[in-house]
Design a protein around this motif. Sequence first.
Motif, PDB file in Angstrom:
ATOM      1  N   THR A 178      16.489  14.107  63.816  1.00  0.00           N
ATOM      2  CA  THR A 178      17.865  13.623  63.657  1.00  0.00           C
ATOM      3  C   THR A 178      18.548  13.442  65.002  1.00  0.00           C
ATOM      4  O   THR A 178      19.222  12.426  65.246  1.00  0.00           O
ATOM      5  N   GLU A 181      17.090  10.399  66.838  1.00  0.00           N
ATOM      6  CA  GLU A 181      17.527   9.139  66.219  1.00  0.00           C
ATOM      7  C   GLU A 181      18.952   8.802  66.616  1.00  0.00           C
ATOM      8  O   GLU A 181      19.269   7.627  66.902  1.00  0.00           O
ATOM      9  N   LYS A 182      19.829   9.811  66.673  1.00  0.00           N
ATOM     10  CA  LYS A 182      21.212   9.553  67.098  1.00  0.00           C
ATOM     11  C   LYS A 182      21.266   9.139  68.564  1.00  0.00           C
ATOM     12  O   LYS A 182      22.038   8.250  68.939  1.00  0.00           O
ATOM     13  N   ASN A 185      20.246   5.520  68.902  1.00  0.00           N
ATOM     14  CA  ASN A 185      21.272   4.567  68.480  1.00  0.00           C
ATOM     15  C   ASN A 185      22.430   4.484  69.460  1.00  0.00           C
ATOM     16  O   ASN A 185      23.172   3.496  69.463  1.00  0.00           O
TER      17      ASN A 185
END
Length: 577
Positions: A178, A181-182, A185
């Motif tokens: 998680t 992935e953040k 982005n």
Amino acid sequence: MFKGRKAALSALAVILSALTRIPVLQIVKESQQQHGLRHGDFQRYRGYCSRRLRRLRKTLNFKMGNRHKFTGKKVTEEILSDNRYLLLILMDAERAWSYAMQLKQEANTEPRKRFHLLSRLRKAVKHAEELERLCESNRVDAKTKLEAQAYMAYLTGMLRFEHQEWKAAMEAFNKCKTIYEKLANAFTEEQAVLYNQRVEEISPNIRYCAYNIGDQSAMNELMQMRLRSGGTEGLLAEKLEALITQTRAKQAATMSEVEWRGRTVPVKIDKVRIFLLGLADNEAAIVQAENEETKERLFESLLSECRDAIQAVREDLKPDQKQREHSLESDSGKVSNIQYLHSYLTYIKLSTAIKRNESMAKSLQKALLQQQRSEEDGKRAARPQDLIRLYDIILQNLVELTQLPGLEEDKNFQKEIGLKTLVYKAYRCFFIAQSYVLVKKWSEALVLYERVLKYAGEVQSEAGAFTNSLKELPDVQDLITQVNAEKYSLQAAAILGEFYNYPLSERFETFCLDPSLVSKQVSLVHFPPGFQPIPCKPLFFDLALNHVAFPPLEDKVEQKAKSGLTGYIKGIFGFKS
């Protein structure tokens, strides 16, 4: 108002520049790739971490005592103005992790080292916890804080994974995934590549944990990941292979026999049952492989399993002569069931080896079509000799197939192998001819092309009842078309080649487009010039001398005095005769 905003922005910039930042994942990945992990050398990487720690402590004057006494020091928030203090802790964690991975490799042969492995992983997690705690300080920027948390979650997941605490490992890996992935982005595509790679590495571990928790659908996803990535790495690799073997072993309990070429034989060896159950899945995986590297790895894996199964059957075959004498059944003349099973497994091994070599040959043929581009890129171009070697191996495998025990009297099998031999002989002759074309031996190449057409014609005339079994082989009709085209171009090249052998000075009266005239190796005249015959200086021989008779001269020659003691004495005292 504008002055106040400008001052605020300047103050913010000063504050941000004063924050400590360290790209954790980037440093880790670059260090690993440059110092051994590209080749799986964890010992080399561990040595690099130790040397870098020594250099950092010396530069920061942060030594742990001297050679006589150890004095422990801890990194505190007050000294975080220099990001190298965070790097100290990161290298400590990496050194412990690399030692754990080194021990994991050695634990395959020395199981006791697994305890030391777990100890080193716990040490790595401890250093990661310290790194995460220090990054909570206001002196560290937000990106570094997130990367430290992800690094801590990653090492924690690996430790729980080794302890087989699947739920805790899955939670830690999900947290790590998680965060990355953040981060991916939040930044540009170039910066996000590194984070996405880490997410792809973690995903198979998460699915494996889910499977062990009870999610049966995760098994299919793991198999697809295995195919897409060309093989898993790290902690998951051997565990996934063990899981596949375990699943097949459960299914093997219901398998008792196998049928091949109209004969059913019992299968009592568990290793053979497991192999035969997974054979269809392995062949399907090879067909679905997305690239040649993955396909080659799957071929090697299948051949390795087949060799293990053959060895297990061979151990049941008695080597003594008495057992071999009883291997033929007295009533039917057939070989024993265990010998026939051995022949079946050998057939699978040789057939798989042929398919692998044929796949490699197709890749080389594509490379031959792009040969000009490869030469321009400076890469080693494929050569027809490489293909000739592959087809030699295929033909040798076909010879071994015809000699399998129990199939000597199977006329259909022998005929089928004979047709396959003709197909591969035709392709072998074709590439031998191609190698002769490269060295401009036109007559030899033309003879070999005729041999190719002969083999291909025999295949087409005799392949009526074996069309289905020849579908997987290369198409001989395409080969015939290609050979006919090559023959015409070869004949033209042979005629032009003879003409081009003369220099330009000897063919002024004949027009021809010669591309060599604009190259760096243009042939204008013979140089150095050849030798020409010229008249040489004459040689005279006196042949009459042998036939000339000279007059006698004895009367004109003075007679010598008689020698003796008297003459000797007279000579001493000066008397003359």
